[in-house]
Design an enzyme around this catalytic site. Structure first.
Site, PDB file in Angstrom:
ATOM      1  CE  LYS A   1      68.433  47.734  97.684  1.00  0.00           C
ATOM      2  NZ  LYS A   1      67.087  47.109  97.563  1.00  0.00           N
TER       3      LYS A   1
ATOM      4  CB  ALA B   1      86.568  43.672  98.194  1.00  0.00           C
TER       5      ALA B   1
ATOM      6  N   GLY C   1      79.025  52.285 109.323  1.00  0.00           N
ATOM      7  CA  GLY C   1      78.279  52.674 110.522  1.00  0.00           C
ATOM      8  C   GLY C   1      78.546  51.700 111.667  1.00  0.00           C
TER       9      GLY C   1
ATOM     10  CB  SER D   1      80.159  42.986  95.520  1.00  0.00           C
ATOM     11  OG  SER D   1      79.793  43.541  94.265  1.00  0.00           O
TER      12      SER D   1
ATOM     13  CE  LYS E   1      83.289  45.660  94.200  1.00  0.00           C
ATOM     14  NZ  LYS E   1      83.414  45.052  95.528  1.00  0.00           N
TER      15      LYS E   1
ATOM     16  CB  THR F   1      91.638  36.852  92.129  1.00  0.00           C
ATOM     17  OG1 THR F   1      92.201  38.150  92.371  1.00  0.00           O
ATOM     18  CG2 THR F   1      92.187  35.885  93.155  1.00  0.00           C
TER      19      THR F   1
ATOM     20  CE1 TYR G   1      81.866  44.106  91.185  1.00  0.00           C
ATOM     21  CE2 TYR G   1      83.489  44.643  89.501  1.00  0.00           C
ATOM     22  CZ  TYR G   1      83.159  44.040  90.701  1.00  0.00           C
ATOM     23  OH  TYR G   1      84.120  43.380  91.429  1.00  0.00           O
TER      24      TYR G   1
ATOM     25  CG  ASN H   1      73.693  49.131 106.203  1.00  0.00           C
ATOM     26  OD1 ASN H   1      73.250  50.201 106.625  1.00  0.00           O
ATOM     27  ND2 ASN H   1      72.984  48.327 105.423  1.00  0.00           N
TER      28      ASN H   1
END
Length: 326
Positions: free
Chosen positions: A92, A115, A103, A76, A150, A176, A146, A100
């Site tokens: 996306k 994350a 799955g 991301s 998330k 971080t 963003y 994905n």
């Protein structure tokens, strides 16, 4: 040998996770489309027989041959410069990308750790932020791409956990820092150190009274590793609760770098969170985790890393692979 797929594996956090899992004896498969990631972060791993790299966009169908034990979804864009420049890709990777991964996890019977971020709390009205706080997010503001990506990612992961019985873990990462951060990604720590090294004034937004709490990357990786191997499926904050104002932080950077420059003020961006501090009660109780590296110690290591960069890197502006607008 256990096998782990790390999406965003060439990024700042992803590359440190690759190092940790190699050290723990895993076969590591890193996947990255290199929009914001950099092969330099993982080139030291290419010679290892238990490391593979897939140059692939996780938003498109993923196929990984063989068994998989774990999937860590860290792909991301992660800074305001990124998600203002590539907002649709940001959405996306948090929607199609996690779909994905989940799955693939079902097919491989793998455990997934995603994350997430303190940004799910938005500009918080509760301080410090516990996992039970639902947040204060503007879904249509510039940061919404963003924050909401998330938040959706968490919802999708929990749906797969409850509906399909998939083993899932959710880490909410607070600010971080450490080696391999992109110097020009717009986040406050690399911005301040980059400006100091270039001889520019340090620019803070507003009066600098907004707060952040910075966690050194090794501490974060330890928390993530413990969460992955735990049996706890609800979100867990991982961050350092040692809170500081941006103005005080800028003064620390000036002292650390020994520069002559001063702190100057720019207008506050839209929806910029005024305070940020994790409540890590759960991480302490469930994972036996708390940060060990002090800010002064972590900043010294990070400053040495940035000092080692080439002049070209120091003056290079943030750039991304160009995408069609679709």
């Amino acid at each position: 040998m256990k096998r782990v797929l790390i999406t965003g594996g060439a990024g700042f956090l992803g590359s440190h996770l690759c190092d940790r899992f190699i050290k723990e004896g895993f076969h590591v498969i890193a996947m990255d489309n290199l929009i914001t990631g950099d092969l330099k972060n993982i080139e030291h791993l290419f010679k290892l027989p238990n490391f593979e790299f897939y140059h692939h966009d996780v938003s498109k169908f993923i196929h990984v041959p063989g068994e998989l034990d774990y999937i860590l979804h860290f792909a991301s864009p992660a800074s305001p410069i990124d998600y203002l420049k590539i907002p649709i890709q940001t959405l996306k990777v948090g929607s199609l990308g996690i779909h994905n991964c989940l799955g693939l996890a079902r097919v491989k019977n793998a455990r997934v750790l995603i994350a997430s971020t303190s940004e799910v709390y938005g500009d918080p009205t509760v301080h410090p932020q516990p996992e039970e706080y639902w947040g204060n997010v503007n879904p249509v503001g510039p940061r919404g791409v963003y924050d909401e990506a998330k938040r959706f990612q968490e919802a999708m992961t929990m749906a797969y956990h409850t509906f399909h019985g998939l083993e899932t873990r959710i880490v909410r990462i607070f600010n971080t820092y450490g080696p391999r951060m992109r110097l020009n990604d717009g986040r406050v720590l690399p911005a301040f150190i980059g400006q100091a090294l270039r001889g520019e004034d340090l620019t803070m937004f507003g009066d600098g009274s907004q707060t952040r709490a910075f966690c050194y990357v090794d501490d974060l990786v330890e928390g993530i590793y413990r969460l992955l191997l735990s049996d706890y499926a609800q979100p867990v904050n991982i961050g350092n609760p040692d809170e500081i104002t941006i103005k005080e932080f800028g003064e620390e950077i000036i002292k650390l770098t020994g520069t002559e420059q001063k702190l100057i003020s720019l207008p506050l961006p839209t929806d910029d969170p005024k305070q940020r501090k994790p409540d890590i009660t759960k991480a302490k109780a469930i994972l036996g985790w708390e940060p060990k590296v002090s800010r002064s110690e972590g900043l010294k290591i990070t400053y040495e890393y940035f000092k080692s960069l080439s002049k070209e890197d120091l003056f290079k502006m943030a750039n991304h692979r160009e995408f069609e607008k679709k």
